[in-house]
Motif scaffolding. Structure first.
Motif, PDB file in Angstrom:
ATOM      1  N   GLU A  80       1.411  -2.521   9.366  1.00 19.16           N
ATOM      2  CA  GLU A  80       0.707  -2.247   8.109  1.00 19.16           C
ATOM      3  C   GLU A  80      -0.283  -1.096   8.269  1.00 19.16           C
ATOM      4  OE1 GLU A  80      -2.478  -4.351   5.030  1.00 19.16           O
ATOM      5  OE2 GLU A  80      -1.633  -5.508   6.702  1.00 19.16           O
ATOM      6  N   MET A  87       2.777  -6.700   4.885  1.00 20.50           N
ATOM      7  CA  MET A  87       1.908  -7.631   4.170  1.00 20.50           C
ATOM      8  C   MET A  87       2.626  -8.966   3.964  1.00 20.50           C
ATOM      9  SD  MET A  87       0.347  -5.139   1.228  1.00 20.50           S
ATOM     10  CE  MET A  87      -0.940  -3.936   1.555  1.00 20.50           C
ATOM     11  N   GLU A 116       4.713  -0.937   4.608  1.00 17.77           N
ATOM     12  CA  GLU A 116       3.416  -1.597   4.441  1.00 17.77           C
ATOM     13  C   GLU A 116       3.575  -2.878   3.623  1.00 17.77           C
ATOM     14  OE1 GLU A 116      -1.151  -0.516   3.044  1.00 17.77           O
ATOM     15  OE2 GLU A 116       0.521   0.610   2.185  1.00 17.77           O
TER      16      GLU A 116
END
Length: 476
Positions: free
Chosen positions: A244, A370, A366
């Motif tokens: 991330e 998450m 990303e």
């Protein structure tokens, strides 16, 4: 005793590269300079570095007797991965890759991929050693060594992907030999754990010392190195917090500022496009002509191969208002015909640039990171930022859990089809299979961790390396 394969020999002279990036007016790559001349000035090192990048995109193997259209530079390796999945249908060149039947020790794909990448590893090692022992300032040395380590990480990452199953399956599994310096003696196989340890260390070192500025987008800078780190850790299926952070740093953290939907249909042939982070800048006087993939194979509107078609089931995932919906039925195919759809995503010309990394990939990495950390709402919102940029009429789904992961993975395929073999990459790292529909020209099923996800060790290496024998391919 067998002789070491010539590609592993380290020499501290500038290789006779076939050319350099055209934006470097001086110096030109040449084989007439001594190592002292190369590593005593930034101009000399720039020329060497330019030669490495030129070799990455040049036609690696050429023969007047045997057609070698499918064994060019980095682009041919990526396109071979792209046609192994279910989203593309191939009907000229790369057919053995499309059939997932191009992995035996004596086959050209197996041999050329190995030699090409190890050749580049050797160049990166030569750069690192030459700069280390040269007379540049400490500040310049740090930057050039970082370039060398970023490149070495990238090349070894490709070797790890091509010649073994996912890291998550078995970190102790045999992997290609590890050369972290200029070597004159051949080595035996390493393990994935050993190889990825070097890869991760190299990319972290590169991030620490690479600047953001660069000669142009053909070169790796700090942002690209962050993007490579995100890819590497994603392939290892671990450290999602670092995935991330790296992906976010790579694109700058502002998804709205990193996306330019209006450019998506422009042909994917210009390295200066706003979303491109890293690419191959192909010049008219250094063209790969009809070798370049994906453009020469997917474009059905220019004078090229007309070789790639799009699976109708994949096309069905796009709305008519999505800027990525660039599909056409120009041959009169009906549902179930493999030739029903083609795409205009890639426009072919002799100077078409080739994408290697774009900001949307970083945003989607990303979002997936998450998700894996249990922050589904954030992942969903970031995913929709990209979806709504691509389609102004997009409606955010209510997917949660594994359904949300599937949505992210589908969005990766929709965003990057034809570019990097993203479907193959995701199936491999997540230990998923690939199942083609009946409309494919070659129908097949790849089970999770199918051996067809990786290549055997080439016979040329077995013949040349005294530390590797034919048993290396037992069970492969």
């Amino acid at each position: 005793m067998k002789n070491i394969n010539r590609i592993l020999l380290g020499v501290l002279v500038l290789f006779a590269f076939s050319g350099c990036e055209s934006y470097l007016d001086e110096p030109k790559p040449t084989d007439s300079l001594t190592s002292d001349a190369i590593y005593s000035s930034t101009e000399g090192v720039d020329a060497y570095l330019s030669g490495i990048y030129r070799n990455m995109r040049a036609q690696y193997e050429y023969s007047t007797d045997v057609a070698t259209t499918d064994v060019g530079g980095i682009y041919s390796m990526y396109f071979a991965r792209a046609v192994k999945g279910k989203d593309l249908i191939q009907n000229s060149w790369y057919n053995f890759d499309y059939e997932n039947d191009n992995r035996e020790p004596t086959y050209r794909r197996t041999r050329v991929t190995w030699q090409f990448l190890f050749d580049l590893v050797n160049h990166a090692n030569t750069l690192i050693q030459g700069v280390t022992n040269g007379t540049l300032s400490d500040a310049d040395k740090a930057i050039y060594i970082a370039h060398g380590k970023a490149l070495r990480a990238y090349f070894y990452f490709q070797l790890a992907l091509e010649y073994q199953l996912s890291y998550a399956v078995d970190p102790s599994a045999p992997a290609p030999p590890l050369y972290d310096q200029v070597e004159y003696e051949a080595k035996g196989m390493s393990t994935l754990a050993e190889l990825y340890t070097l890869i991760v260390q190299d990319i972290n070192d590169a991030i620490a010392d690479l600047p953001e500025d660069r000669l142009n987008k053909s070169y790796i800078n700090k942002s690209v190195a962050y993007g490579l780190k995100a890819r590497i850790l994603m392939a290892m299926n671990k450290d999602w917090d670092q995935v991330e952070a790296a992906a976010n740093a790579a694109y700058g953290g502002d998804p709205d500022a990193a996306l330019y939907a209006s450019e998506y249909g422009a042909g994917f042939d210009d390295i200066n496009a706003s979303e491109w982070m890293w690419g191959m800048d192909q010049q008219a006087d250094q063209s790969n002509y009809y070798y370049v993939a994906p453009h020469a194979f997917t474009d059905h509107f220019a004078d090229a191969y007309f070789g790639t078609y799009i699976d109708e089931n994949f096309v069905a995932n796009f709305s008519g208002t999505d800027v990525r919906s660039l599909f056409f039925n120009i041959y009169g195919g009906e549902s179930g015909d493999w030739w029903e759809f083609v795409t205009s995503k890639f426009v072919f010309s002799f100077s078409a640039d080739i994408p290697i990394m774009r900001t949307p990939e970083m945003i989607l990495m990303e979002a997936e990171a998450m998700y894996h950390q249990g922050r589904e709402t954030e992942a969903h919102d970031l995913l929709f930022t990209l979806q709504s940029d691509r389609d102004p009429y997009a409606v955010q789904s209510s997917a949660t859990g594994t359904a949300l992961l599937e949505e992210i993975l589908l969005e990766r395929r929709k965003e990057m089809y034809g570019e990097l073999g993203v479907e193959w990459f995701d199936a491999k790292r997540l230990q998923r299979g690939i199942v083609r529909g009946a409309n494919h020209r070659v129908v097949l099923t790849l089970d999770p961790n199918d051996k067809r996800f990786f290549l055997k060790i080439p016979q040329t290496e077995i013949d040349a390396n005294p530390n590797i024998d034919a048993s290396v391919n037992d069970g492969r």
